[in-house]
Design an enzyme around this catalytic site. Structure first.
Site, PDB file in Angstrom:
ATOM      1  N   HIS A 158      41.819 -11.940 -19.172  1.00 18.23           N
ATOM      2  CA  HIS A 158      40.120 -11.555 -19.046  1.00 18.23           C
ATOM      3  C   HIS A 158      39.545 -12.870 -19.297  1.00 18.23           C
ATOM      4  CE1 HIS A 158      40.870  -7.390 -19.165  1.00 18.23           C
ATOM      5  NE2 HIS A 158      41.594  -7.361 -20.011  1.00 18.23           N
ATOM      6  N   LEU A 159      38.705 -13.266 -18.628  1.00 18.58           N
ATOM      7  CA  LEU A 159      37.743 -14.238 -18.870  1.00 18.58           C
ATOM      8  C   LEU A 159      37.112 -14.239 -20.257  1.00 18.58           C
ATOM      9  CD1 LEU A 159      36.545 -13.629 -15.390  1.00 18.58           C
ATOM     10  CD2 LEU A 159      37.107 -16.009 -15.803  1.00 18.58           C
ATOM     11  N   SER A 160      36.391 -13.267 -20.552  1.00 20.99           N
ATOM     12  CA  SER A 160      35.639 -13.167 -21.780  1.00 20.99           C
ATOM     13  C   SER A 160      36.647 -12.478 -22.844  1.00 20.99           C
ATOM     14  CB  SER A 160      34.656 -12.035 -21.724  1.00 20.99           C
ATOM     15  OG  SER A 160      35.043 -10.864 -21.364  1.00 20.99           O
ATOM     16  N   PRO A 175      37.187  -5.006 -10.011  1.00 19.55           N
ATOM     17  CA  PRO A 175      35.659  -4.797  -9.499  1.00 19.55           C
ATOM     18  C   PRO A 175      34.597  -5.892 -10.161  1.00 19.55           C
ATOM     19  CG  PRO A 175      36.465  -2.613 -10.231  1.00 19.55           C
ATOM     20  CD  PRO A 175      37.547  -3.740 -10.485  1.00 19.55           C
ATOM     21  N   ASN A 176      33.907  -6.203  -9.163  1.00 19.05           N
ATOM     22  CA  ASN A 176      32.882  -7.352  -9.751  1.00 19.05           C
ATOM     23  C   ASN A 176      33.389  -8.651  -9.772  1.00 19.05           C
ATOM     24  OD1 ASN A 176      30.653  -5.209  -9.689  1.00 19.05           O
ATOM     25  ND2 ASN A 176      31.777  -4.431 -11.475  1.00 19.05           N
ATOM     26  N   GLU A 193      48.193  -9.554 -18.597  1.00 18.94           N
ATOM     27  CA  GLU A 193      46.573  -9.114 -18.391  1.00 18.94           C
ATOM     28  C   GLU A 193      45.729 -10.244 -18.898  1.00 18.94           C
ATOM     29  OE1 GLU A 193      45.857  -5.452 -20.614  1.00 18.94           O
ATOM     30  OE2 GLU A 193      43.744  -5.929 -20.858  1.00 18.94           O
ATOM     31  N   ASP A 208      49.654   3.241 -13.885  1.00 15.44           N
ATOM     32  CA  ASP A 208      50.652   3.632 -13.286  1.00 15.44           C
ATOM     33  C   ASP A 208      51.460   2.922 -12.285  1.00 15.44           C
ATOM     34  OD1 ASP A 208      50.680   5.770 -15.045  1.00 15.44           O
ATOM     35  OD2 ASP A 208      49.966   7.391 -13.639  1.00 15.44           O
ATOM     36  N   ASN A 214      43.656  -9.250 -13.680  1.00 16.21           N
ATOM     37  CA  ASN A 214      42.349  -9.105 -14.501  1.00 16.21           C
ATOM     38  C   ASN A 214      41.722  -7.739 -13.682  1.00 16.21           C
ATOM     39  OD1 ASN A 214      39.811  -8.848 -15.596  1.00 16.21           O
ATOM     40  ND2 ASN A 214      39.495 -11.032 -15.059  1.00 16.21           N
ATOM     41  N   TYR A 265      31.428 -14.872 -18.416  1.00 11.43           N
ATOM     42  CA  TYR A 265      32.538 -15.275 -17.571  1.00 11.43           C
ATOM     43  C   TYR A 265      32.567 -16.536 -16.956  1.00 11.43           C
ATOM     44  CZ  TYR A 265      32.142 -10.182 -17.593  1.00 11.43           C
ATOM     45  OH  TYR A 265      32.125  -8.782 -17.995  1.00 11.43           O
ATOM     46  N   ARG A 322      33.238  -8.098 -27.919  1.00  8.71           N
ATOM     47  CA  ARG A 322      32.115  -7.273 -26.974  1.00  8.71           C
ATOM     48  C   ARG A 322      32.081  -6.050 -27.441  1.00  8.71           C
ATOM     49  NH1 ARG A 322      32.628  -9.083 -21.041  1.00  8.71           N
ATOM     50  NH2 ARG A 322      30.571  -8.025 -21.069  1.00  8.71           N
ATOM     51  N   ALA A 334      36.682  -3.684 -15.165  1.00 11.02           N
ATOM     52  CA  ALA A 334      36.259  -2.759 -15.888  1.00 11.02           C
ATOM     53  C   ALA A 334      37.493  -1.536 -15.791  1.00 11.02           C
ATOM     54  CB  ALA A 334      35.034  -2.003 -15.161  1.00 11.02           C
ATOM     55  N   ARG A 349      27.715 -13.965 -11.911  1.00 12.35           N
ATOM     56  CA  ARG A 349      27.488 -12.971 -12.624  1.00 12.35           C
ATOM     57  C   ARG A 349      27.904 -13.257 -14.282  1.00 12.35           C
ATOM     58  NH1 ARG A 349      32.852  -8.841 -13.477  1.00 12.35           N
ATOM     59  NH2 ARG A 349      31.455  -7.209 -14.841  1.00 12.35           N
ATOM     60  N   HIS A 408      39.782  -0.497 -18.520  1.00 13.38           N
ATOM     61  CA  HIS A 408      39.513   0.390 -19.728  1.00 13.38           C
ATOM     62  C   HIS A 408      39.370   1.942 -19.255  1.00 13.38           C
ATOM     63  CE1 HIS A 408      38.256  -3.471 -21.098  1.00 13.38           C
ATOM     64  NE2 HIS A 408      37.302  -3.568 -20.191  1.00 13.38           N
TER      65      HIS A 408
HETATM   66  C1  DQA Z   1      36.639  -8.739 -17.776  1.00 16.69           C
HETATM   67  C2  DQA Z   1      36.183  -8.013 -18.790  1.00 16.69           C
HETATM   68  C3  DQA Z   1      35.686  -6.475 -18.735  1.00 16.69           C
HETATM   69  O1  DQA Z   1      35.565  -5.536 -19.603  1.00 16.69           O
HETATM   70  C4  DQA Z   1      34.681  -6.528 -17.836  1.00 16.69           C
HETATM   71  O2  DQA Z   1      34.418  -5.098 -17.008  1.00 16.69           O
HETATM   72  C5  DQA Z   1      34.998  -7.435 -16.494  1.00 16.69           C
HETATM   73  C6  DQA Z   1      35.788  -8.578 -16.687  1.00 16.69           C
HETATM   74  C7  DQA Z   1      36.689 -10.163 -18.199  1.00 16.69           C
HETATM   75  O3  DQA Z   1      37.418 -10.941 -17.490  1.00 16.69           O
HETATM   76  O4  DQA Z   1      36.300 -10.756 -19.291  1.00 16.69           O
HETATM   77  O5  DQA Z   1      34.341  -7.188 -15.335  1.00 16.69           O
HETATM   78  O6  DQA Z   1      37.868  -8.354 -17.374  1.00 16.69           O
END
Ligand code: DQA
Length: 148
Positions: A99-101, A9-10, A97, A86, A73, A22, A106, A76, A17, A79
């Site tokens: 993550h950009l950040s 998502p997002n 896995e 599953d 990735n 990011y 955080r 959200a 964003r 978490h």
């Molecule tokens: C994220 C980190 C997540 O906590 C966040 O909800 C995202 C992006 C990252 O790539 O840093 O949407 O997965």
């Protein structure tokens, strides 16, 4: 070798964003960068992004027999999503896995991942390069496994 690249998502909003977390690259730009790396390495990528948890689960189920591994990735959903955990575990394919950040620098709720203990490894904090490092790590793992 075929790798599925899944974005949650997002992440369709990357580029505009929260660039302080990011970076400034769009998802299309990140995918093009990965394509370039994969082509040079002789591997094939398939991409999917959705804001919908069920669609992501469906895609994992649909592609599981066609891919050798995943770059994930889950945004959200990292978490919160037992369903995605599953689905990935059930796919029988290894995943990295990404993550950009740096989620560990955080808010505390981002420090928990429902995927990490099932992942080959976790790469966080290197913006778009997290995906590139993830791809390198996954393909190295798959090649080593192939070589026996
Ligand atoms: C994220 C980190 C997540 O906590 C966040 O909800 C995202 C992006 C990252 O790539 O840093 O949407 O997965």
């Amino acid at each position: 070798m075929k790798i599925g690249v899944l974005n949650g998502p997002n992440l369709n909003l990357l580029g505009k964003r929260e660039p302080e977390h990011y970076g400034g690259q769009t998802l299309a730009e990140i995918e093009a960068l990965l394509e370039e790396r994969a082509r040079a390495d002789g591997s094939e990528l398939v991409f999917f992004q959705s804001n919908d948890e069920g669609d992501l689960v469906d895609w994992v189920q649909q592609e599981a027999d066609r891919v050798d591994g995943w770059i994930v990735n889950a945004a959200a959903l990292t978490h919160t999503s037992v369903a995605l955990r599953d689905a990935l575990a059930g796919s029988g394919r290894p995943f990295v896995e990404v993550h950009l950040s740096n989620v560990y620098a955080r808010e505390p709720f981002r420090h928990t991942s429902l995927l990490a203990d099932r992942a080959l490894g976790v790469i966080a904090g290197f913006r778009a390069s997290s995906y590139v490092f993830g791809l390198e790590a996954l393909t190295a793992h798959l090649r080593a496994r192939e070589a026996g």
